[in-house]
Enzyme design. Sequence first.
Site, short mmCIF file in Angstrom:
data_model
loop_
_atom_site.label_atom_id
_atom_site.label_comp_id
_atom_site.label_asym_id
_atom_site.label_seq_id
_atom_site.Cartn_x
_atom_site.Cartn_y
_atom_site.Cartn_z
N LYS A 155 0.84 -1.21 0.00
CA LYS A 155 0.00 0.00 0.00
C LYS A 155 0.87 1.26 0.00
O LYS A 155 0.65 2.18 -0.79
CB LYS A 155 -0.93 0.02 1.24
CG LYS A 155 -1.85 -1.18 1.33
CD LYS A 155 -2.77 -1.10 2.54
CE LYS A 155 -2.05 -1.15 3.87
NZ LYS A 155 -1.34 -2.42 4.13
N ARG A 210 -9.61 0.54 8.75
CA ARG A 210 -9.12 -0.81 8.98
C ARG A 210 -10.16 -1.65 9.72
O ARG A 210 -9.91 -2.82 9.98
CB ARG A 210 -7.88 -0.71 9.86
CG ARG A 210 -6.60 -1.06 9.14
CD ARG A 210 -5.51 -0.91 10.17
NE ARG A 210 -4.32 -1.54 9.79
CZ ARG A 210 -3.30 -0.90 9.22
NH1 ARG A 210 -3.39 0.37 8.92
NH2 ARG A 210 -2.20 -1.56 8.96
N ARG A 229 11.94 -6.22 4.53
CA ARG A 229 11.71 -4.77 4.52
C ARG A 229 12.67 -4.05 5.46
O ARG A 229 12.98 -4.52 6.54
CB ARG A 229 10.28 -4.46 4.94
CG ARG A 229 10.06 -2.94 5.08
CD ARG A 229 8.64 -2.54 5.06
NE ARG A 229 7.88 -3.05 6.16
CZ ARG A 229 6.58 -2.84 6.31
NH1 ARG A 229 5.93 -2.12 5.41
NH2 ARG A 229 5.93 -3.33 7.33
N ARG A 282 11.62 -2.85 11.00
CA ARG A 282 10.52 -2.34 11.82
C ARG A 282 10.18 -3.34 12.91
O ARG A 282 10.17 -4.54 12.64
CB ARG A 282 9.30 -2.12 10.90
CG ARG A 282 8.69 -0.75 11.05
CD ARG A 282 7.69 -0.48 9.96
NE ARG A 282 6.39 -1.09 10.19
CZ ARG A 282 5.32 -0.87 9.44
NH1 ARG A 282 5.42 -0.06 8.39
NH2 ARG A 282 4.18 -1.45 9.69
P1 AP5 Z 1 4.91 -1.64 1.74
O1 AP5 Z 1 4.60 -0.76 0.59
O2 AP5 Z 1 5.70 -1.09 2.88
O3 AP5 Z 1 3.56 -2.35 2.26
P2 AP5 Z 1 2.36 -1.78 3.10
O4 AP5 Z 1 1.13 -2.46 2.59
O5 AP5 Z 1 2.36 -0.29 3.13
O6 AP5 Z 1 2.77 -2.42 4.51
P3 AP5 Z 1 2.70 -1.89 5.99
O7 AP5 Z 1 3.35 -2.97 6.84
O8 AP5 Z 1 3.26 -0.52 6.12
O9 AP5 Z 1 1.19 -1.90 6.24
P4 AP5 Z 1 0.50 -2.07 7.53
O10 AP5 Z 1 -0.85 -1.87 7.01
O11 AP5 Z 1 0.67 -3.27 8.36
O12 AP5 Z 1 1.22 -0.99 8.46
P5 AP5 Z 1 0.85 0.50 8.83
O13 AP5 Z 1 2.10 1.27 8.78
O14 AP5 Z 1 -0.33 0.99 8.04
O15 AP5 Z 1 5.64 -2.96 1.17
C1 AP5 Z 1 6.12 -3.98 2.02
C2 AP5 Z 1 7.50 -4.45 1.54
O16 AP5 Z 1 7.38 -5.13 0.29
C3 AP5 Z 1 8.49 -3.29 1.31
O17 AP5 Z 1 9.76 -3.72 1.68
C4 AP5 Z 1 8.40 -3.04 -0.22
O18 AP5 Z 1 9.61 -2.53 -0.74
C5 AP5 Z 1 8.11 -4.46 -0.75
N1 AP5 Z 1 7.23 -4.44 -1.92
C6 AP5 Z 1 6.16 -3.64 -2.15
N2 AP5 Z 1 5.58 -3.92 -3.33
C7 AP5 Z 1 6.30 -4.96 -3.85
C8 AP5 Z 1 6.18 -5.73 -5.05
N3 AP5 Z 1 5.22 -5.49 -5.96
N4 AP5 Z 1 7.09 -6.72 -5.25
C9 AP5 Z 1 8.07 -6.97 -4.34
N5 AP5 Z 1 8.22 -6.28 -3.20
C10 AP5 Z 1 7.35 -5.29 -2.95
O19 AP5 Z 1 0.33 0.31 10.33
C11 AP5 Z 1 1.22 -0.06 11.37
C12 AP5 Z 1 0.44 -0.21 12.67
O20 AP5 Z 1 -0.17 1.05 13.00
C13 AP5 Z 1 -0.73 -1.21 12.64
O21 AP5 Z 1 -0.32 -2.54 12.88
C14 AP5 Z 1 -1.61 -0.66 13.77
O22 AP5 Z 1 -1.09 -1.00 15.03
C15 AP5 Z 1 -1.47 0.85 13.58
N6 AP5 Z 1 -2.50 1.41 12.69
C16 AP5 Z 1 -2.28 2.07 11.50
N7 AP5 Z 1 -3.44 2.45 10.95
C17 AP5 Z 1 -4.42 2.03 11.81
C18 AP5 Z 1 -5.84 2.10 11.77
N8 AP5 Z 1 -6.50 2.69 10.75
N9 AP5 Z 1 -6.54 1.55 12.82
C19 AP5 Z 1 -5.89 0.96 13.86
N10 AP5 Z 1 -4.55 0.84 13.94
C20 AP5 Z 1 -3.82 1.37 12.92
#
Ligand code: AP5
Length: 210
Positions: A13, A88, A123, A156
Site C-alpha cells: 500500500k 481498517r 523490509r 521495523r
Molecule cells: P509496503 O509498501 O511497505 O507495504 P504496506 O502495505 O504499506 O505495509 P505496511 O506494513 O506498512 O502496512 P500495515 O498496514 O501493516 O502498516 P501500517 O504502517 O499501516 O511494502 C512492504 C515491503 O514489500 C516493502 O519492503 C516493499 O519494498 C516491498 N514491496 C512492495 N511492493 C512490492 C512488489 N510489488 N514486489 C516486491 N516487493 C514489494 O500500520 C502499522 C500499525 O499502526 C498497525 O499494525 C496498527 O497498530 C497501527 N495502525 C495504522 N493504521 C491504523 C488504523 N486505521 N486503525 C488501527 N490501527 C492502525
Amino acid sequence: MNLILLGAPGAGKGTQAEVICEALKIPTISTGNMLRAAVKNGTKSGLEAKGYMDSGKLVPDEVVIGILKDRIAEDDCKNGFILDGFPRTVPQAEALDSMGVTIDKVVEIYVPDEKIKQRLSGRRVCEGCGNSYHVDFKPTKVEGICDACGAKTVIRKDDEPATVESRLKIYHEQTAPLKGYYQAQGKLVTVEGQEEVKETSRLTLEAING
Ligand code: AP5
C-alpha cells in the site's frame, strides 16, 4: 479524487501510495506513518498507540479516527487524498461516512499471506524519514543507508515473524470485511499485487483511471 488503499500488511500500500501521489498530485495519508511519528514525538496519542503497534494489534478506533479527522481537514486535502491504512475496521469506515467524506474508489492490493511474510522479512525502513525499502526488491544504493536522507535503515519492530502472523490474523478478521462493505457500494477494485513493483503500479493506476 478520494481513494482508499486496502490490503494486508506488507501488500504494498505504501509503495503504491507514493506512485499515485506523484501521478495524481494528491497527498497520501498513512495512519501508520502518522502514528509512528506520534510515538517518536512522545505525544499523548503516540503513548497510547505504542503498545498496540509493537505487538501488531490495531490502535483503538477512537484514537485513529480522531487523528484522521484532523488530517483530512487540512488545506492540502481539498482536491483529494489517498488513505493508506485507514479505514481498517467497519466502525472506522462508518466514521468516514458520517464525516461526509465521499470515497471515489477503494483499491485492494491482493497478495497471498506466504508472499507477505517473505516481503516483510526483507523490509527495511529509514529511521530518519520513514522511507521503505526491501533488501531484494527495492534495495538502497548504499547498504543500510537511506537514499533520500542518508539516515540508517532498520527492521521495523512489528516486522518480526511472530508479530507479522498476528497482524495477518487481525487483517483477515477485522479489515478484510471492508471488501464487502465497499463492494456493496460499487467502489471496490482489486489489483494483483504479486507482480514486480512497476507492474503493480501500472495495474493500480489502470484500476484508478478505468
Ligand atoms: P509496503 O509498501 O511497505 O507495504 P504496506 O502495505 O504499506 O505495509 P505496511 O506494513 O506498512 O502496512 P500495515 O498496514 O501493516 O502498516 P501500517 O504502517 O499501516 O511494502 C512492504 C515491503 O514489500 C516493502 O519492503 C516493499 O519494498 C516491498 N514491496 C512492495 N511492493 C512490492 C512488489 N510489488 N514486489 C516486491 N516487493 C514489494 O500500520 C502499522 C500499525 O499502526 C498497525 O499494525 C496498527 O497498530 C497501527 N495502525 C495504522 N493504521 C491504523 C488504523 N486505521 N486503525 C488501527 N490501527 C492502525
